[in-house]
Design an enzyme around this catalytic site. Structure first.
Site, PDB file in Angstrom:
ATOM      1  N   ALA A  21     -10.010   2.638 -11.296  1.00  0.00           N
ATOM      2  CA  ALA A  21     -10.935   3.135 -12.305  1.00  0.00           C
ATOM      3  C   ALA A  21     -11.013   2.088 -13.399  1.00  0.00           C
ATOM      4  O   ALA A  21     -10.024   1.801 -14.057  1.00  0.00           O
ATOM      5  CB  ALA A  21     -10.466   4.471 -12.876  1.00  0.00           C
ATOM      6  N   CYS A  22     -12.184   1.491 -13.599  1.00  0.00           N
ATOM      7  CA  CYS A  22     -12.265   0.276 -14.407  1.00  0.00           C
ATOM      8  C   CYS A  22     -13.465   0.298 -15.341  1.00  0.00           C
ATOM      9  O   CYS A  22     -14.211   1.269 -15.399  1.00  0.00           O
ATOM     10  CB  CYS A  22     -12.370  -0.941 -13.485  1.00  0.00           C
ATOM     11  SG  CYS A  22     -11.300  -0.889 -12.042  1.00  0.00           S
TER      12      CYS A  22
END
Length: 331
Positions: A21-22
């Site tokens: 998750a970025c």
């Protein structure tokens, strides 16, 4: 540990259940005019995504950060002239951003292998350039895995039909080099990795925090370094171990989520390899297999698939247009 220095399946840990998750960003000039301002604006966006990236116990070792840009032709003409490398016109040469072993013997073995694959593909090897880096601000963990970063310049053969045909040749060079690198005698081949190899784009990335990208890759601060577009990525590695190779952007995408159908997609892609028929890669097609590198993260494997589909003639928009392709690009 596997050949990339990452943990293997053990106890309650299984790398198949890792997730990402970025933070992502994109800057472009609407009329396609390259400038250094696009670089600085994109790096500013990246720094503002610091909260979307991750660090471990060392705040100066990042989960990964990077930037994808157009090939800065004017800049490369200047710096390559200093190395005795003469570049042809834009689009007639490709630049490989290569992670290599720090050990000199292993590095040279990898470089010779790449040069050999360039000749096998009928293209012209123009020369090597060491990318200037400054690792003073990096944490010990990032330094312990730091590669030697070199740029390989490859000229297009005279019979290259067009830019896309040349991109396919560069793809074959990269795939065959990475496959052969895994079988080099002695240590080092497993560290052979191309962040990018293209006549269009180049990727600067690593096990960095957003603020470290341009301080590590100092040439990003050069006013002659120009682009009309830039993609940036700040990686938050939830259950995935960071590495220099797993930082984004990849060659065709940046990604900020999770691919829930990963195993099914990979299995479908492996199954289709046996029945794929294409004349676009000629006799080289079987040499690029497998298309998916299962040592990579979910995003990296998706990038492998997207890259192959686009070089096979599909547009990015068309990659999910029918049932056959949707199974492998539905993320």
């Amino acid at each position: 540990m596997n050949r990339n220095g990452l943990p293997v399946k053990q106890g309650l840990y299984d790398p198949a259940f890792e997730h990402d998750a970025c933070g992502i960003g994109f800057v472009a000039h609407i009329k396609g005019r390259p400038s250094h301002e696009i670089v600085t604006q994109a790096l500013s966006v990246l720094c503002n995504l610091d909260h979307r990236g991750g660090q471990g116990s060392e705040t100066n070792t990042g989960d990964g950060a990077g930037i994808l840009l157009q090939i800065p032709h004017r800049f490369f003409v200047q710096v390559c002239a200093e190395e005795g490398i003469r570049l042809p016109e834009p689009g007639r040469y490709g630049v490989g951003m290569v992670f290599l072993p720090q050990d000199a013997v292993s590095r040279i073995a990898c470089e010779r292998l790449i040069e050999e694959k360039v000749r096998e593909a009928g293209q012209e090897f123009l020369g090597w350039r060491t990318v200037p880096v400054n690792n003073d601000g990096l944490g010990d963990t990032a330094k312990s895995a730091e590669p030697c970063v070199r740029q390989a310049f490859i000229g297009a053969a005279k019979d290259a039909a067009d830019e896309l045909d040349f991109e396919r040749k560069l793809y074959v060079i990269r795939k065959t080099s990475e496959h052969a690198g895994r079988h080099l005698t002695g240590p080092g081949g497993e560290r052979l990795y191309f962040s990018s190899l293209s006549s269009r784009t180049i990727v600067y990335k690593g096990m960095l925090t957003p603020a470290q990208v341009d301080s590590y890759y100092t040439e990003l601060q050069d006013p002659a370094f120009e682009t009309a577009l830039a993609l940036v990525h700040s990686r938050f590695s939830t259950n995935t171990f960071p590495s220099w190779e797993r930082a984004h952007p990849y060659r065709y995408l940046i990604h900020n989520g999770e691919i829930n159908t990963l195993r099914g997609n990979v299995n479908w892609m492996h199954a289709r390899q046996a029945v794929i028929e294409t004349e676009l890669f000629g006799k080289d097609f079987r040499r690029i297999l497998p298309i998916i590198n299962t040592d990579g993260s979910d995003s990296q494997m998706f990038d492998n698939c997207l890259e192959f589909l686009m070089l096979s003639g599909r547009s990015a928009a068309a990659c999910g247009d029918d049932d056959d392709s949707r199974a492998v690009v539905q993320a």
